[in-house]
Structure formats: structure tokens, C-alpha cells
Design an enzyme around this catalytic site. Sequence first.
Site, PDB file in Angstrom:
ATOM      1  CG  MET A  21      -9.574   1.681   0.616  1.00 21.02           C
ATOM      2  SD  MET A  21      -9.942   3.343   0.051  1.00 21.02           S
ATOM      3  CE  MET A  21     -11.634   3.547   0.613  1.00 21.02           C
ATOM      4  CB  SER A  22      -3.414  -0.224   2.252  1.00 17.30           C
ATOM      5  OG  SER A  22      -3.618  -0.397   3.642  1.00 17.30           O
ATOM      6  CB  SER A  51      -4.338   6.748   6.186  1.00 16.89           C
ATOM      7  OG  SER A  51      -4.152   6.276   4.884  1.00 16.89           O
ATOM      8  CG  ASN A 107     -14.565   4.070   9.492  1.00 14.09           C
ATOM      9  OD1 ASN A 107     -13.360   4.210   9.237  1.00 14.09           O
ATOM     10  ND2 ASN A 107     -15.371   3.342   8.751  1.00 14.09           N
ATOM     11  CG  HIS A 118      -9.530  10.843   3.737  1.00 18.61           C
ATOM     12  ND1 HIS A 118      -8.927   9.603   3.867  1.00 18.61           N
ATOM     13  CD2 HIS A 118      -8.525  11.742   3.666  1.00 18.61           C
ATOM     14  CE1 HIS A 118      -7.610   9.767   3.871  1.00 18.61           C
ATOM     15  NE2 HIS A 118      -7.334  11.047   3.753  1.00 18.61           N
ATOM     16  CE1 TYR A 175      -6.076   6.409  -2.506  1.00 20.78           C
ATOM     17  CE2 TYR A 175      -6.474   4.322  -1.387  1.00 20.78           C
ATOM     18  CZ  TYR A 175      -6.074   5.653  -1.352  1.00 20.78           C
ATOM     19  OH  TYR A 175      -5.665   6.203  -0.176  1.00 20.78           O
ATOM     20  CD  GLU A 176      -1.810   7.287  -3.585  1.00 20.88           C
ATOM     21  OE1 GLU A 176      -0.764   7.862  -3.932  1.00 20.88           O
ATOM     22  OE2 GLU A 176      -1.912   6.665  -2.518  1.00 20.88           O
ATOM     23  CG  HIS A 232      -3.149   3.799  -0.805  1.00 26.14           C
ATOM     24  ND1 HIS A 232      -2.528   4.914  -0.303  1.00 26.14           N
ATOM     25  CD2 HIS A 232      -3.543   3.064   0.268  1.00 26.14           C
ATOM     26  CE1 HIS A 232      -2.547   4.869   1.017  1.00 26.14           C
ATOM     27  NE2 HIS A 232      -3.159   3.756   1.395  1.00 26.14           N
ATOM     28  CB  ALA A 247      -6.878   3.911   8.642  1.00 23.49           C
ATOM     29  CG  HIS A 260       0.370   8.284   3.596  1.00 25.85           C
ATOM     30  ND1 HIS A 260       0.717   6.975   3.426  1.00 25.85           N
ATOM     31  CD2 HIS A 260      -0.881   8.272   4.067  1.00 25.85           C
ATOM     32  CE1 HIS A 260      -0.286   6.207   3.774  1.00 25.85           C
ATOM     33  NE2 HIS A 260      -1.274   6.968   4.157  1.00 25.85           N
TER      34      HIS A 260
HETATM   35  N1  HPA Z   1     -13.490   1.412   4.353  1.00 29.35           N
HETATM   36  C1  HPA Z   1     -12.364   1.350   3.608  1.00 29.35           C
HETATM   37  N2  HPA Z   1     -11.208   1.852   4.007  1.00 29.35           N
HETATM   38  C2  HPA Z   1     -11.174   2.465   5.203  1.00 29.35           C
HETATM   39  C3  HPA Z   1     -12.307   2.587   6.027  1.00 29.35           C
HETATM   40  C4  HPA Z   1     -13.536   2.027   5.571  1.00 29.35           C
HETATM   41  O1  HPA Z   1     -14.581   2.083   6.238  1.00 29.35           O
HETATM   42  N3  HPA Z   1     -11.924   3.253   7.148  1.00 29.35           N
HETATM   43  C5  HPA Z   1     -10.604   3.520   6.996  1.00 29.35           C
HETATM   44  N4  HPA Z   1     -10.145   3.055   5.828  1.00 29.35           N
END
Ligand code: HPA
Length: 278
Positions: free
Chosen positions: A212-213, A31, A236, A249, A86-87, A84, A114, A62
Amino acid sequence: MTEIDRIDAAVAAIQAAAPGFRPLLGIVLGSGLDACAEAITDPVDISYADIPGFPKPAVDSHAGRLRLGSLGGVPVAMLRGRAHAYEGHPMADVVRPVRTLVRLGCNAVVLTNAAGSLREEVGPGRLMAIADHINWSGQNPLTGPNLDALGARFIDMTTAYDPGLRGHLAAAAEGIGLDLAEGVYFWYPGPSFETPAEIRAFRTLGADAVGMSTVPECIALRHMGVKVAGISTITNLAAGMGAGAALDHADVMTTGAGMAMDLARLLTAFAGIAADDL
Ligand code: HPA
């Protein structure tokens, strides 16, 4: 149609669009990292919509395109965007694009993402080579009848992220003066971000970054005997860390986009160094 037929239909569509092209290195962009694709020379783009069986990624950053071309002198296939779990995509759909890259010729794949950092000293803007992962999701892309044409039922995950490729990543980073961290990636399936209590728990379990991937693709690639490298772009600090700011996000996207050029330089240097191993 079997899953192997689906993969081979995707391979045939790509070969028809780029006759004679055989990639050796696959790259999956996470992402916010799409600008990395600019580093590829002599590009040929194929929309996922034109590749049968390729899921359409819903995350708006994407691109949903496959880019073929050259990076650091190596023929590469870059997946600009992934589906993903989650989709709501079935796991077979999530991993079909990377399986397709392997059937096209790739014998190594770099997975990028990410991620949130669980270590204060590895803050937003840093890149982290993935040394290992933790899958506590209960999900696995190899669940179900084994696809014998791809690999064995039980696969070793001791060196899921290839130590040789990781060495090349470290050498590439040093060569371009980039401060590359190394750590363990924890797959949290999302789509909600983690709670601070979950982050504390994951840190106790040995996680350095959370996202998440990546883990499903890594498992599917190891099933096929392909070498995997992983790079997290830290966008982050994880939930509950730092000033306790809420996770957003949009911030993940903005920070990721700012790191795309660093990642492009790292990938280009890496491809040049890893070329002899591919
Ligand atoms: N958690 C989960 N997925 C993420 C994060 C996070 O803090 N930052 C970017 N993708």
C-alpha cells in the site's frame, strides 16, 4: 505558499536542527521496520512534528521521526515512517518528505515496505528487491500543474528502480549471505486488503508482491531525477494463498519486526557498496 516553498521550509527546519549535515542517501522505512534505525551511527533525530509540512503518520508502528547519521560510512537521512494515501493525506503530503530529502542533498533513495507475496516460493520472512512496479490505482503524485522547479512534465519510467543500485543490492545480499528475491511490486491503495480474486488478477498482470505504499514516492523521486531502489519485506502470502488464513495488520507488524535486522544488515552493506555511486 507554493509546494516548493513548503518543501524548502522543511529543508530549512532540518538544516537548522543539524547544521552542515548533507545526506547523500535517503531511506524510507516501511511498517514494522523501525528497528532498522538502530543501524545508524551518530544519530540525530528530528520529530516530524518539528518539520513544517511533514504529515503525521497514523499507523502506530511508524515512529514519525527523521534520523540523520551515518550508515556503512555514508551520510544518510532515514524517514522513520511515512504517510499513506489511505489515511486521507493528499498526494502532495505523501511525497513531500522524500522530495525534502532530495532538496537536502540525497541523490539516491531506498524505499522499503511491508508486502504480501503472490509467489508461494517467496514466503514470509523473505526480502525482495523491487525490479519494477505496477500502478493501477488511478492516482499519481504528479497530477496537477507540473512543478517545473523539480522536474519535467512527462517522465520516463523505463528504469524506475535503478539497475545499478539493484546490482549493488544483489551484491550486498550475497556478501552477507542473505537470500534476496527480485520482483514486481503492485500498489494497492488499501486500506482494505485485497480479495483473492484481485490477487489472482494481479498475478496474471505480472505482480510478485502487493502493498500500500512506495509507488507514489518512486514516481516523485524519478520526477526529480533521483535514483530509486526498493525493498519489500514479505510479511505474508497474499489473500487467498497458503492455508487461506485471514490477513491481519498485527501479523504484518510482527513478521516485519522480525525482519528489521536482516533489512538493517542489507542496507548497511548496500550503503558501503553504493557509496561511490552517490
Ligand atoms: N497486501 C497489501 N499490503 C500489505 C500486505 C498485503 O498482503 N502485506 C503487507 N502489506
